[in-house]
Design a protein around this motif. Structure first.
Motif, PDB file in Angstrom:
ATOM      1  N   GLY A 104       0.770  -1.235   0.000  1.00  6.45           N
ATOM      2  CA  GLY A 104       0.000   0.000   0.000  1.00  6.45           C
ATOM      3  C   GLY A 104       0.800   1.282   0.000  1.00  6.45           C
ATOM      4  O   GLY A 104       0.228   2.368  -0.030  1.00  6.45           O
ATOM      5  N   SER A 105       2.150   1.210   0.043  1.00  3.34           N
ATOM      6  CA  SER A 105       2.922   2.450   0.023  1.00  3.34           C
ATOM      7  C   SER A 105       2.817   3.131  -1.339  1.00  3.34           C
ATOM      8  O   SER A 105       2.989   4.342  -1.449  1.00  3.34           O
ATOM      9  N   VAL A 106       2.530   2.349  -2.388  1.00  7.74           N
ATOM     10  CA  VAL A 106       2.225   2.895  -3.710  1.00  7.74           C
ATOM     11  C   VAL A 106       0.832   2.406  -4.073  1.00  7.74           C
ATOM     12  O   VAL A 106       0.529   1.218  -3.946  1.00  7.74           O
ATOM     13  N   VAL A 107      -0.029   3.331  -4.490  1.00  6.10           N
ATOM     14  CA  VAL A 107      -1.389   2.953  -4.855  1.00  6.10           C
ATOM     15  C   VAL A 107      -1.518   2.794  -6.367  1.00  6.10           C
ATOM     16  O   VAL A 107      -2.276   1.962  -6.853  1.00  6.10           O
ATOM     17  N   HIS A 108      -0.745   3.590  -7.130  1.00  6.36           N
ATOM     18  CA  HIS A 108      -0.790   3.531  -8.589  1.00  6.36           C
ATOM     19  C   HIS A 108       0.620   3.713  -9.151  1.00  6.36           C
ATOM     20  O   HIS A 108       1.495   4.270  -8.486  1.00  6.36           O
ATOM     21  N   TYR A 109       0.787   3.286 -10.400  1.00  6.08           N
ATOM     22  CA  TYR A 109       2.045   3.491 -11.118  1.00  6.08           C
ATOM     23  C   TYR A 109       1.795   4.228 -12.429  1.00  6.08           C
ATOM     24  O   TYR A 109       0.752   4.044 -13.064  1.00  6.08           O
ATOM     25  N   LEU A 110       2.755   5.046 -12.830  1.00  4.48           N
ATOM     26  CA  LEU A 110       2.807   5.619 -14.173  1.00  4.48           C
ATOM     27  C   LEU A 110       4.153   5.244 -14.778  1.00  4.48           C
ATOM     28  O   LEU A 110       5.177   5.362 -14.107  1.00  4.48           O
ATOM     29  N   THR A 111       4.124   4.801 -16.012  1.00  3.62           N
ATOM     30  CA  THR A 111       5.382   4.461 -16.669  1.00  3.62           C
ATOM     31  C   THR A 111       5.948   5.693 -17.360  1.00  3.62           C
ATOM     32  O   THR A 111       5.217   6.581 -17.786  1.00  3.62           O
ATOM     33  N   GLY A 188      -5.153  -0.754  -7.636  1.00  4.09           N
ATOM     34  CA  GLY A 188      -3.768  -0.551  -8.060  1.00  4.09           C
ATOM     35  C   GLY A 188      -3.312  -1.605  -9.043  1.00  4.09           C
ATOM     36  O   GLY A 188      -2.660  -1.306 -10.049  1.00  4.09           O
ATOM     37  N   LEU A 189      -3.652  -2.859  -8.773  1.00  5.34           N
ATOM     38  CA  LEU A 189      -3.273  -3.945  -9.688  1.00  5.34           C
ATOM     39  C   LEU A 189      -3.953  -3.782 -11.043  1.00  5.34           C
ATOM     40  O   LEU A 189      -3.331  -3.987 -12.087  1.00  5.34           O
ATOM     41  N   ALA A 190      -5.227  -3.383 -11.011  1.00  5.40           N
ATOM     42  CA  ALA A 190      -5.935  -3.176 -12.272  1.00  5.40           C
ATOM     43  C   ALA A 190      -5.288  -2.060 -13.075  1.00  5.40           C
ATOM     44  O   ALA A 190      -5.074  -2.186 -14.285  1.00  5.40           O
ATOM     45  N   ALA A 191      -4.961  -0.952 -12.392  1.00  5.07           N
ATOM     46  CA  ALA A 191      -4.300   0.161 -13.086  1.00  5.07           C
ATOM     47  C   ALA A 191      -2.934  -0.244 -13.601  1.00  5.07           C
ATOM     48  O   ALA A 191      -2.535   0.109 -14.708  1.00  5.07           O
ATOM     49  N   PHE A 192      -2.205  -1.025 -12.805  1.00  6.20           N
ATOM     50  CA  PHE A 192      -0.868  -1.484 -13.184  1.00  6.20           C
ATOM     51  C   PHE A 192      -0.929  -2.319 -14.461  1.00  6.20           C
ATOM     52  O   PHE A 192      -0.200  -2.090 -15.428  1.00  6.20           O
ATOM     53  N   TYR A 193      -1.847  -3.289 -14.509  1.00  5.17           N
ATOM     54  CA  TYR A 193      -1.928  -4.163 -15.668  1.00  5.17           C
ATOM     55  C   TYR A 193      -2.505  -3.427 -16.874  1.00  5.17           C
ATOM     56  O   TYR A 193      -2.129  -3.695 -18.008  1.00  5.17           O
ATOM     57  N   LEU A 194      -3.398  -2.460 -16.613  1.00  5.91           N
ATOM     58  CA  LEU A 194      -3.929  -1.655 -17.707  1.00  5.91           C
ATOM     59  C   LEU A 194      -2.823  -0.831 -18.347  1.00  5.91           C
ATOM     60  O   LEU A 194      -2.707  -0.786 -19.573  1.00  5.91           O
ATOM     61  N   LEU A 195      -2.006  -0.182 -17.507  1.00  9.05           N
ATOM     62  CA  LEU A 195      -0.919   0.626 -18.046  1.00  9.05           C
ATOM     63  C   LEU A 195       0.149  -0.237 -18.709  1.00  9.05           C
ATOM     64  O   LEU A 195       0.724   0.131 -19.719  1.00  9.05           O
ATOM     65  N   LYS A 196       0.413  -1.410 -18.145  1.00  8.16           N
ATOM     66  CA  LYS A 196       1.439  -2.284 -18.712  1.00  8.16           C
ATOM     67  C   LYS A 196       1.015  -2.828 -20.065  1.00  8.16           C
ATOM     68  O   LYS A 196       1.840  -3.019 -20.960  1.00  8.16           O
ATOM     69  N   SER A 197      -0.294  -3.077 -20.219  1.00  2.92           N
ATOM     70  CA  SER A 197      -0.778  -3.638 -21.484  1.00  2.92           C
ATOM     71  C   SER A 197      -1.000  -2.554 -22.535  1.00  2.92           C
ATOM     72  O   SER A 197      -1.168  -2.852 -23.697  1.00  2.92           O
TER      73      SER A 197
END
Length: 198
Positions: A104-111, A188-197
């Motif tokens: 939970g220290s990171v909620v979202h990622y941006l590449t 967060g996982l959904a956003a991570f996989y969305l951005l990765k794909s």
């Protein structure tokens, strides 16, 4: 430093911690909308601002001149639990980053380089999540205050039921926190996989 004129209950909505001018230009130019944004370039500057201001969103580069952005975001968890923490990095395959997302220290990622369309959607989603989280924490505070007033009005009755209410309240709070952690991690996982794909 970028500012917008939209009214807000805070002086600033977003803390952008990023030394790279081009990345900041992309974010402030088309992604942050009406969110008032304060930009700093080091973790130390970011830490100083965070000790005085509750931002809705923190967008932080992983590579900073002084300490890693991931470390700074981890330090803000207890200080501002409702604040949405977005880490910008070039490599999302690191086990450390995935661990930070789970805890939970990171909620979202941006590449990086930042995709303006993906970033706009993610920042809008983060702002909505912050609103929900702050509403939940406010509700919790109001319930605690109401319970404290009732306790003060009838101390004899409250003394008899302290153990029962304390245990029940702890169970409810633990359930609430667990549900919120699950929601945040799944988002967060959904956003991570969305951005990765993407």
């Amino acid at each position: 430093q970028a500012t917008n004129t939209a009214p807000t209950i805070r002086e600033w909505d977003v803390l952008l911690i990023e030394p790279d001018d081009e990345t900041c230009r992309v974010l402030t130019g088309s992604c942050l909308g009406n969110l008032r944004t304060l930009r700093v370039t080091t973790a130390q500057e970011g830490d100083e601002k965070l000790r005085r201001t509750n931002f809705r969103i923190i967008i932080c580069a992983d590579e900073l001149p002084d300490i890693p952005g991931l470390m700074l975001l981890a330090q803000t968890m207890d200080l501002w639990p409702a604040t949405q923490r977005i880490l910008m990095c070039a490599d999302l395959d690191s086990g450390l980053h995935l661990h930070a997302l789970r805890e939970g220290s990171v909620v979202h990622y941006l590449t990086k380089p930042v995709d303006p369309v993906a970033a706009s959607h993610l920042i809008k989603h983060a702002a909505e999540q912050n609103h929900v989280m702050e509403s939940l924490f406010m509700t919790r505070r109001l319930l605690d205050e109401a319970q404290a007033r009732l306790t003060n009005q009838n101390p004899a009755a409250s003394l008899a039921g302290d153990v029962r209410r304390g245990a029940f309240g702890s169970i409810l709070w633990a359930a609430f926190v667990t549900v919120m952690i699950i929601i945040i991690v799944l988002s967060g996982l959904a956003a991570f996989y969305l951005l990765k794909s993407a």
